[in-house]
Design a protein around this motif. Sequence first.
Motif, PDB file in Angstrom:
ATOM      1  N   LYS A  64       6.050  -7.003 -21.418  1.00 40.58           N
ATOM      2  CA  LYS A  64       6.310  -7.668 -19.874  1.00 40.58           C
ATOM      3  C   LYS A  64       6.311  -6.564 -18.993  1.00 40.58           C
ATOM      4  O   LYS A  64       6.598  -5.231 -19.156  1.00 40.58           O
ATOM      5  N   LEU A  65       5.828  -6.952 -17.639  1.00 43.92           N
ATOM      6  CA  LEU A  65       5.871  -5.815 -16.486  1.00 43.92           C
ATOM      7  C   LEU A  65       7.600  -5.660 -16.438  1.00 43.92           C
ATOM      8  O   LEU A  65       8.347  -6.841 -16.317  1.00 43.92           O
ATOM      9  N   ASP A  66       7.918  -4.704 -16.001  1.00 49.38           N
ATOM     10  CA  ASP A  66       9.195  -4.391 -15.516  1.00 49.38           C
ATOM     11  C   ASP A  66       9.568  -3.926 -14.532  1.00 49.38           C
ATOM     12  O   ASP A  66      10.516  -4.295 -13.644  1.00 49.38           O
ATOM     13  N   SER A  67       9.036  -3.011 -13.839  1.00 50.16           N
ATOM     14  CA  SER A  67       9.108  -2.531 -12.491  1.00 50.16           C
ATOM     15  C   SER A  67       7.905  -1.830 -11.686  1.00 50.16           C
ATOM     16  O   SER A  67       6.975  -1.711 -12.350  1.00 50.16           O
ATOM     17  N   LEU A  68       8.110  -1.761 -10.447  1.00 56.47           N
ATOM     18  CA  LEU A  68       6.995  -1.572  -9.626  1.00 56.47           C
ATOM     19  C   LEU A  68       7.332  -0.177  -8.614  1.00 56.47           C
ATOM     20  O   LEU A  68       8.291  -0.210  -8.219  1.00 56.47           O
ATOM     21  N   LYS A  69       6.503   0.796  -8.431  1.00 61.01           N
ATOM     22  CA  LYS A  69       6.783   1.938  -7.660  1.00 61.01           C
ATOM     23  C   LYS A  69       5.740   2.281  -6.496  1.00 61.01           C
ATOM     24  O   LYS A  69       4.456   2.330  -7.011  1.00 61.01           O
ATOM     25  N   THR A  74       0.828  -1.273  -0.133  1.00 62.66           N
ATOM     26  CA  THR A  74       0.066   0.060   0.133  1.00 62.66           C
ATOM     27  C   THR A  74       0.977   1.286   0.000  1.00 62.66           C
ATOM     28  O   THR A  74       2.102   1.257   0.430  1.00 62.66           O
ATOM     29  N   GLY A  75       0.051   2.490  -0.509  1.00 66.15           N
ATOM     30  CA  GLY A  75       0.962   3.619  -0.471  1.00 66.15           C
ATOM     31  C   GLY A  75       0.001   4.678  -1.063  1.00 66.15           C
ATOM     32  O   GLY A  75      -1.103   4.568  -0.763  1.00 66.15           O
ATOM     33  N   ASP A  76       0.477   5.796  -0.856  1.00 63.10           N
ATOM     34  CA  ASP A  76      -0.437   6.954  -1.357  1.00 63.10           C
ATOM     35  C   ASP A  76      -0.808   6.885  -2.968  1.00 63.10           C
ATOM     36  O   ASP A  76      -1.939   7.006  -3.487  1.00 63.10           O
ATOM     37  N   GLU A  77       0.388   6.246  -3.732  1.00 66.31           N
ATOM     38  CA  GLU A  77      -0.047   5.986  -5.088  1.00 66.31           C
ATOM     39  C   GLU A  77       1.050   5.101  -5.661  1.00 66.31           C
ATOM     40  O   GLU A  77       2.081   4.695  -5.156  1.00 66.31           O
ATOM     41  N   ILE A  78       0.473   4.008  -6.390  1.00 71.46           N
ATOM     42  CA  ILE A  78       1.308   3.007  -6.833  1.00 71.46           C
ATOM     43  C   ILE A  78       1.395   2.861  -8.416  1.00 71.46           C
ATOM     44  O   ILE A  78       0.471   3.074  -9.233  1.00 71.46           O
ATOM     45  N   HIS A  79       2.754   2.772  -8.805  1.00 69.67           N
ATOM     46  CA  HIS A  79       2.865   2.673 -10.284  1.00 69.67           C
ATOM     47  C   HIS A  79       3.394   1.223 -10.760  1.00 69.67           C
ATOM     48  O   HIS A  79       4.253   0.727 -10.143  1.00 69.67           O
ATOM     49  N   LEU A  80       2.725   0.788 -12.014  1.00 63.71           N
ATOM     50  CA  LEU A  80       3.269  -0.594 -12.569  1.00 63.71           C
ATOM     51  C   LEU A  80       3.918  -0.165 -13.898  1.00 63.71           C
ATOM     52  O   LEU A  80       3.055   0.608 -14.662  1.00 63.71           O
ATOM     53  N   ILE A  81       4.829  -0.300 -14.115  1.00 61.86           N
ATOM     54  CA  ILE A  81       5.629   0.085 -15.296  1.00 61.86           C
ATOM     55  C   ILE A  81       6.046  -1.280 -16.293  1.00 61.86           C
ATOM     56  O   ILE A  81       6.502  -2.221 -15.791  1.00 61.86           O
ATOM     57  N   GLY A  82       5.513  -1.253 -17.643  1.00 59.56           N
ATOM     58  CA  GLY A  82       5.749  -2.441 -18.433  1.00 59.56           C
ATOM     59  C   GLY A  82       6.866  -1.879 -19.446  1.00 59.56           C
ATOM     60  O   GLY A  82       7.364  -0.940 -19.313  1.00 59.56           O
ATOM     61  N   ASN A  83       7.262  -3.164 -20.415  1.00 58.56           N
ATOM     62  CA  ASN A  83       8.242  -2.978 -21.285  1.00 58.56           C
ATOM     63  C   ASN A  83       7.222  -3.028 -22.738  1.00 58.56           C
ATOM     64  O   ASN A  83       6.775  -4.181 -22.933  1.00 58.56           O
ATOM     65  N   ASN A  84       7.266  -2.026 -23.373  1.00 59.71           N
ATOM     66  CA  ASN A  84       6.445  -2.272 -24.731  1.00 59.71           C
ATOM     67  C   ASN A  84       6.937  -2.966 -25.683  1.00 59.71           C
ATOM     68  O   ASN A  84       6.552  -3.928 -26.705  1.00 59.71           O
ATOM     69  N   ARG A  85       8.380  -3.437 -25.779  1.00 59.94           N
ATOM     70  CA  ARG A  85       9.096  -4.212 -26.601  1.00 59.94           C
ATOM     71  C   ARG A  85       8.984  -5.553 -26.285  1.00 59.94           C
ATOM     72  O   ARG A  85       8.549  -6.622 -27.058  1.00 59.94           O
TER      73      ARG A  85
END
Length: 527
Positions: free
Chosen positions: A360-365, A346-357
């Motif tokens: 696949k999922l790349d990272s999480l913030k 949990t947190g104030d805001e969560i980001h899921l970052i993918g890789n268009n190439r």
Amino acid sequence: MQANAVLAQKPINIEYSDFADRDEAKIPGAVLLSGKVRMNHDGAIITCNKAYFFQKENYLKAFGEVQIVQGDTLYLNSDYAEYNGNIKQAFATGNPVLRSPDMNLKTDTINFDRNKQEAFYRNYGVIVDKDNTLKSKSGKYYAKEKKFQFLTAVTVSNPKYVIKSNHLDYYNNSGHAYLFGPSTIKGKDNFIYTEKGFYNSKKNVGHFLRKSYIKYKDRLIEGDSLYYDRKIEFASATNNVKITDSINKGIIKGHYAEMYKQKDSMFVTKHAVAISLVEKDSLYIHGKILMVTGKPENRIIRAFKNARFYKTDMSGKCDSIHSSTKLALTKLIKNPVIWNGENQMTGDEIHLIGNNRTEKLDSLKVLNNAFIISKDSLGTGYNQIKGLNLYGKFKDNKLYEVDIVKNTEAIYYAYDKLELIGIEKKLSSRINMQLEDNKIRTLTSFKNIESTTYPEKDFPENVRKLRGFIWRGDERIMSKEEIFPKEEIELDEKIKKKSKLENAKENTPMKVRKETKNYDKQNPLKK
């Protein structure tokens, strides 16, 4: 009775003729008329260059520049025609043309029944009105209703589109077309298919029902009921809606949708879900309202009010979700929570970052007030880590490394094999976690470390939870079906049940058979 009925019919009257004669040897029982010939019968005027009039049968054959005029609205012109005054039916051939103020019909043979006010042809005709050109193998015209009915191979051509069907009812004064059975409407930028629908060619709007869809270059729209406005490129769909994005490999479902093609915008509601492919796994996003904006290469999906998502190894919920295909970035906004394996974040805001190439999922913030919790697998406690921000990395769509930074705190249940050796509480500047199969394998602290390990009996229950601890395990989404709240599930079931009943009542084939009965019989001029 039949004989009396025939005798009661009004006779055909000769108004004038340049020449009149009889030749019983050549044409028994006929008066031969030539020159300027004009006759009338019960409100219809018949003119021609030559005629054989069989007075006893109340029947005539007309040759050369034949014209039958009914009132001042309907004209039938041809090189040759026959007319039976007893049954008020005409047969015209030799370049026949049926005209009214708002249309004309050309074919090789036209039959006209004045009693029924119906005309029909059986071998390819062309109808032209102010807006459209219609071609069909056969057709029927109802003069009172100003309606054409086509039951085989009809094409309606317009500068903006082409309609094709095997059963179409067309009202030439209003431009209304009713489609039955497999039918298509092909425009410059889209293609419409329906098996039961309506199209207004003057206003360029349509309403389509049975097995209908609208296909654009990058999207396919399906639903139980579709509405389309060509002028503003607007489409809406109701019940069992499915929108397929062929470029971004995504599907959006719901029970109501609106789409503005020119603005590249769309919203979907009522059991709405967006489904996108992440490698070989599907990501499901739900919100009370889903909005999709932008061109294919920069498409943005927004989910509002009680937004949720699910994929096989991760799920979450928040107030709203913002997902960008260009950035491969999905943001969970306001009171977000995600579950990855047994880990709750949990947190104030969560980001899921993918890789268009790689898709696949790349990272999480996790930004501000980052908190990660997992149940102690062998006991009743909770492993906890908190800090300002959390940064995670994925490999093959699985979270394998997590960094929690700034003012980190942790409570961790330490085991030697299956025996609890203590509960560790620590403070540090940063904590690094290595995960395997979504379980914590190692936990390492960095800088300004303060760490104490307590025997379980010496660590009070009231201090075993860090400040801000909230376990939301009962909210965890365990399947794609669980992304929907109870009221949305009930709505979905109600709509699908209603659609099933309506489909069971569908009787279009029977209706078509009834309307086509006796349609193709031979012309009964000489009954």
